[in-house]
Design a protein around this motif. Structure first.
Motif, PDB file in Angstrom:
ATOM      1  N   LEU A  29      -0.913   9.235   0.907  1.00  7.90           N
ATOM      2  CA  LEU A  29      -0.010   8.503   0.108  1.00  7.90           C
ATOM      3  C   LEU A  29      -0.918   7.415  -0.697  1.00  7.90           C
ATOM      4  N   SER A  30      -2.205   7.143  -0.498  1.00  4.40           N
ATOM      5  CA  SER A  30      -3.263   6.430  -1.411  1.00  4.40           C
ATOM      6  C   SER A  30      -3.445   7.112  -2.942  1.00  4.40           C
ATOM      7  N   ASP A  31      -2.781   8.399  -2.902  1.00  5.12           N
ATOM      8  CA  ASP A  31      -2.854   8.984  -4.269  1.00  5.12           C
ATOM      9  C   ASP A  31      -1.816   8.819  -4.995  1.00  5.12           C
ATOM     10  N   LEU A  32      -0.680   8.262  -4.452  1.00  7.07           N
ATOM     11  CA  LEU A  32       0.494   8.394  -5.109  1.00  7.07           C
ATOM     12  C   LEU A  32       1.204   6.646  -5.242  1.00  7.07           C
ATOM     13  N   THR A  33       2.047   6.451  -6.256  1.00  8.59           N
ATOM     14  CA  THR A  33       2.564   5.408  -6.495  1.00  8.59           C
ATOM     15  C   THR A  33       4.055   5.593  -5.492  1.00  8.59           C
ATOM     16  N   GLY A  66       9.042 -12.717  -2.554  1.00 11.83           N
ATOM     17  CA  GLY A  66       8.648 -13.683  -1.650  1.00 11.83           C
ATOM     18  C   GLY A  66       8.954 -13.574  -0.177  1.00 11.83           C
ATOM     19  N   ARG A  67       9.763 -12.514   0.277  1.00 10.85           N
ATOM     20  CA  ARG A  67       9.945 -12.291   1.506  1.00 10.85           C
ATOM     21  C   ARG A  67       9.453 -10.996   2.048  1.00 10.85           C
ATOM     22  N   PHE A  68       9.428 -10.059   1.386  1.00 14.00           N
ATOM     23  CA  PHE A  68       8.932  -8.653   1.615  1.00 14.00           C
ATOM     24  C   PHE A  68       7.540  -8.353   1.098  1.00 14.00           C
ATOM     25  N   THR A  69       6.664  -7.813   1.653  1.00 12.20           N
ATOM     26  CA  THR A  69       5.499  -7.458   1.279  1.00 12.20           C
ATOM     27  C   THR A  69       5.182  -5.716   1.422  1.00 12.20           C
ATOM     28  N   ILE A  70       4.879  -5.084   0.399  1.00  6.15           N
ATOM     29  CA  ILE A  70       4.522  -3.671   0.395  1.00  6.15           C
ATOM     30  C   ILE A  70       3.179  -3.484   0.731  1.00  6.15           C
ATOM     31  N   SER A  71       2.752  -2.579   1.413  1.00  5.97           N
ATOM     32  CA  SER A  71       1.403  -2.356   1.690  1.00  5.97           C
ATOM     33  C   SER A  71       1.208  -0.895   1.962  1.00  5.97           C
ATOM     34  N   ARG A  72      -0.071  -0.424   2.342  1.00  7.87           N
ATOM     35  CA  ARG A  72      -0.507   0.773   2.469  1.00  7.87           C
ATOM     36  C   ARG A  72      -1.414   0.933   3.317  1.00  7.87           C
ATOM     37  N   ASP A  73      -1.628   1.352   4.513  1.00  7.07           N
ATOM     38  CA  ASP A  73      -2.675   1.747   5.581  1.00  7.07           C
ATOM     39  C   ASP A  73      -3.413   2.940   5.108  1.00  7.07           C
ATOM     40  N   ARG A  74      -4.576   2.796   4.587  1.00  7.97           N
ATOM     41  CA  ARG A  74      -5.363   4.218   4.142  1.00  7.97           C
ATOM     42  C   ARG A  74      -5.776   4.662   5.216  1.00  7.97           C
ATOM     43  N   ALA A  75      -6.291   4.248   6.222  1.00  5.67           N
ATOM     44  CA  ALA A  75      -6.907   4.917   7.455  1.00  5.67           C
ATOM     45  C   ALA A  75      -5.777   5.798   8.249  1.00  5.67           C
ATOM     46  N   LYS A  76      -4.413   5.052   8.135  1.00 12.68           N
ATOM     47  CA  LYS A  76      -3.370   5.917   9.016  1.00 12.68           C
ATOM     48  C   LYS A  76      -2.676   6.740   8.239  1.00 12.68           C
ATOM     49  N   ASN A  77      -2.733   6.496   6.689  1.00 11.47           N
ATOM     50  CA  ASN A  77      -2.043   7.323   5.919  1.00 11.47           C
ATOM     51  C   ASN A  77      -0.558   6.924   5.895  1.00 11.47           C
TER      52      ASN A  77
END
Length: 116
Positions: A29-33, A66-77
């Motif tokens: 997932l870290s390679d993708l938008t 202001g209410r939602f936050t998108i993120s990725r966990d690279r270790a867990k993909n």
């Protein structure tokens, strides 16, 4: 393609929080938008938030800014969506996919219901 798998939905009261997660077997997932989308019955699927593969240009729909936050966990993909101060209008099935979406990646989604 193997569909993504979303999790973390549920029933929550207005003002509450939920954290959604998404995995994509066989993809880094870290390679993708990536994006989170949502859909209600009779409506088009809409983009809620998007996170590019590079640093910067994170997108949020005005309705969730202001209410939602998108993120990725690279270790867990995984791709995550932290949803705070939820409103009844946030009730929908939430999906993750690349942005723009790949047709073969759509998963089953996870239902979020905001109700008292």
């Amino acid at each position: 393609q193997v569909p993504v798998v979303e999790s973390g939905g549920g029933l929550v009261q207005p003002g509450g929080s939920l954290r959604l997660s998404c995995t994509a077997p066989g993809r880094t997932l870290s390679d993708l938008t990536m994006g989170w989308f949502r859909q209600t019955p009779g409506s088009e699927r809409e983009l809620v938030a998007s996170l590019p593969w590079y640093i910067g240009d994170t997108y949020y729909a005005d309705s969730v800014k202001g209410r939602f936050t998108i993120s990725r966990d690279r270790a867990k993909n995984t791709l995550n969506l932290q949803m705070n101060r939820l409103k009844p209008d946030d009730t929908a099935v939430y999906y993750c996919n690349t942005n723009p979406p790949e047709s073969g990646l759509w998963g089953q989604g996870t239902q979020v219901t905001v109700s008292s």
